[in-house]
Design a protein around this motif. Structure first.
Motif, PDB file in Angstrom:
ATOM      1  N   ALA A  16       0.793  -1.272   0.033  1.00  9.11           N
ATOM      2  CA  ALA A  16      -0.142   0.010   0.082  1.00  9.11           C
ATOM      3  C   ALA A  16       0.769   1.362   0.044  1.00  9.11           C
ATOM      4  CB  ALA A  16      -0.973  -0.107   1.399  1.00  9.11           C
ATOM      5  N   MET A  17       0.159   2.375  -0.597  1.00  4.69           N
ATOM      6  CA  MET A  17       1.052   3.692  -0.753  1.00  4.69           C
ATOM      7  C   MET A  17       0.084   4.693  -1.254  1.00  4.69           C
ATOM      8  SD  MET A  17       2.574   2.833  -4.590  1.00  4.69           S
ATOM      9  CE  MET A  17       3.034   1.149  -3.781  1.00  4.69           C
ATOM     10  N   PRO A  18       0.388   5.904  -0.553  1.00 10.90           N
ATOM     11  CA  PRO A  18      -0.391   7.082  -0.782  1.00 10.90           C
ATOM     12  C   PRO A  18      -0.654   7.162  -2.273  1.00 10.90           C
ATOM     13  CG  PRO A  18       1.179   7.775   0.384  1.00 10.90           C
ATOM     14  CD  PRO A  18       1.723   6.399   0.060  1.00 10.90           C
ATOM     15  N   THR A  48      -8.516   2.956  -2.385  1.00  9.29           N
ATOM     16  CA  THR A  48      -9.253   3.021  -1.344  1.00  9.29           C
ATOM     17  C   THR A  48      -9.243   4.482  -1.088  1.00  9.29           C
ATOM     18  OG1 THR A  48      -7.701   2.659   0.264  1.00  9.29           O
ATOM     19  CG2 THR A  48      -8.913   0.652  -0.712  1.00  9.29           C
ATOM     20  N   ASP A  49     -10.039   5.026  -0.294  1.00  5.08           N
ATOM     21  CA  ASP A  49     -10.265   6.330  -0.163  1.00  5.08           C
ATOM     22  C   ASP A  49      -9.991   6.663   1.586  1.00  5.08           C
ATOM     23  OD1 ASP A  49     -10.860   7.464  -2.399  1.00  5.08           O
ATOM     24  OD2 ASP A  49     -13.091   7.046  -2.078  1.00  5.08           O
ATOM     25  N   GLN A  64      -5.553  11.650   1.275  1.00 11.35           N
ATOM     26  CA  GLN A  64      -5.386  11.452  -0.294  1.00 11.35           C
ATOM     27  C   GLN A  64      -5.830  10.054  -0.865  1.00 11.35           C
ATOM     28  OE1 GLN A  64      -1.291  12.517  -0.268  1.00 11.35           O
ATOM     29  NE2 GLN A  64      -0.632  10.806  -1.236  1.00 11.35           N
ATOM     30  N   GLY A  65      -5.989   9.110  -0.072  1.00  8.10           N
ATOM     31  CA  GLY A  65      -6.355   7.832  -0.490  1.00  8.10           C
ATOM     32  C   GLY A  65      -5.031   7.112  -0.546  1.00  8.10           C
ATOM     33  N   THR A  66      -5.593   5.754  -0.776  1.00  8.97           N
ATOM     34  CA  THR A  66      -4.298   4.843  -0.865  1.00  8.97           C
ATOM     35  C   THR A  66      -4.484   3.935  -1.949  1.00  8.97           C
ATOM     36  OG1 THR A  66      -4.374   4.762   1.614  1.00  8.97           O
ATOM     37  CG2 THR A  66      -3.412   2.824   0.695  1.00  8.97           C
ATOM     38  N   ILE A  67      -3.267   3.591  -2.674  1.00 11.31           N
ATOM     39  CA  ILE A  67      -3.284   2.524  -3.662  1.00 11.31           C
ATOM     40  C   ILE A  67      -2.842   1.219  -3.089  1.00 11.31           C
ATOM     41  CG2 ILE A  67      -2.341   1.788  -5.957  1.00 11.31           C
ATOM     42  CD1 ILE A  67      -1.765   4.777  -6.546  1.00 11.31           C
ATOM     43  N   ILE A  68      -3.433   0.109  -3.305  1.00 13.44           N
ATOM     44  CA  ILE A  68      -3.211  -1.118  -2.980  1.00 13.44           C
ATOM     45  C   ILE A  68      -2.758  -2.006  -3.992  1.00 13.44           C
ATOM     46  CG2 ILE A  68      -3.805  -3.293  -1.665  1.00 13.44           C
ATOM     47  CD1 ILE A  68      -5.608  -1.378   0.005  1.00 13.44           C
ATOM     48  N   ILE A  69      -1.298  -2.171  -4.147  1.00 10.67           N
ATOM     49  CA  ILE A  69      -1.003  -3.121  -5.526  1.00 10.67           C
ATOM     50  C   ILE A  69      -0.772  -4.586  -5.100  1.00 10.67           C
ATOM     51  CG2 ILE A  69       0.948  -3.502  -7.062  1.00 10.67           C
ATOM     52  CD1 ILE A  69       1.455  -0.601  -6.934  1.00 10.67           C
TER      53      ILE A  69
END
Length: 132
Positions: free
Chosen positions: A26-28, A52-53, A57-62
């Motif tokens: 996960a990262m911003p 995800t919010d 600023q929300g999060t990106i999950i790869i």
């Protein structure tokens, strides 16, 4: 604290997570990170990604991808153009990564493209990173 190079942070998080065999990282969230994740998924280097919010600023999950024996699909990932020294290339001089086995992600006027797509569309730009 502000981050001077968020894309390098993203690549480092992916590199570190693949070394310890994490399922996801996960990262911003940012637009450039979402586009890089899209290109990585299209090229088959990651399983998928979602936004995800969470937080301001929300999060990106790869979701990372591994082979049948547990080996990582991403064996190397490197930032090419850095904030202190930008690397640009014309369409005819875009370098190949490992003689075509890897992918260079290039920021062009048509959006983020792989090195092959940029050469085919005759578009140059900033070479962001290389993945192999």
């Amino acid at each position: 604290m502000s981050m001077s190079d968020p894309l390098a942070d993203m690549l480092t998080r992916i590199r570190n997570a693949t070394m310890v065999k994490y399922d996801s990282v996960a990262m911003p969230k940012s637009k450039i990170k979402m586009n890089v994740a899209r290109v990585l998924q299209e090229e088959g280097y990651i399983e998928g990604w979602k936004v995800t919010d969470d937080g301001p600023q929300g999060t990106i999950i790869i979701d990372l991808k591994y082979g049948p024996d547990g080996e990582s699909v991403i064996t190397g990932i490197k930032r090419v153009s850095k904030p202190g020294l930008r690397q640009y290339a014309r369409a005819g001089s875009i370098p190949t990564v490992l003689n075509g086995l890897g992918v260079a992600i290039i920021s062009t006027s048509k959006g983020l493209l792989t090195d092959r797509a940029a050469r085919n569309s005759n578009t140059g730009g900033e070479i962001l990173c290389q993945v192999w």
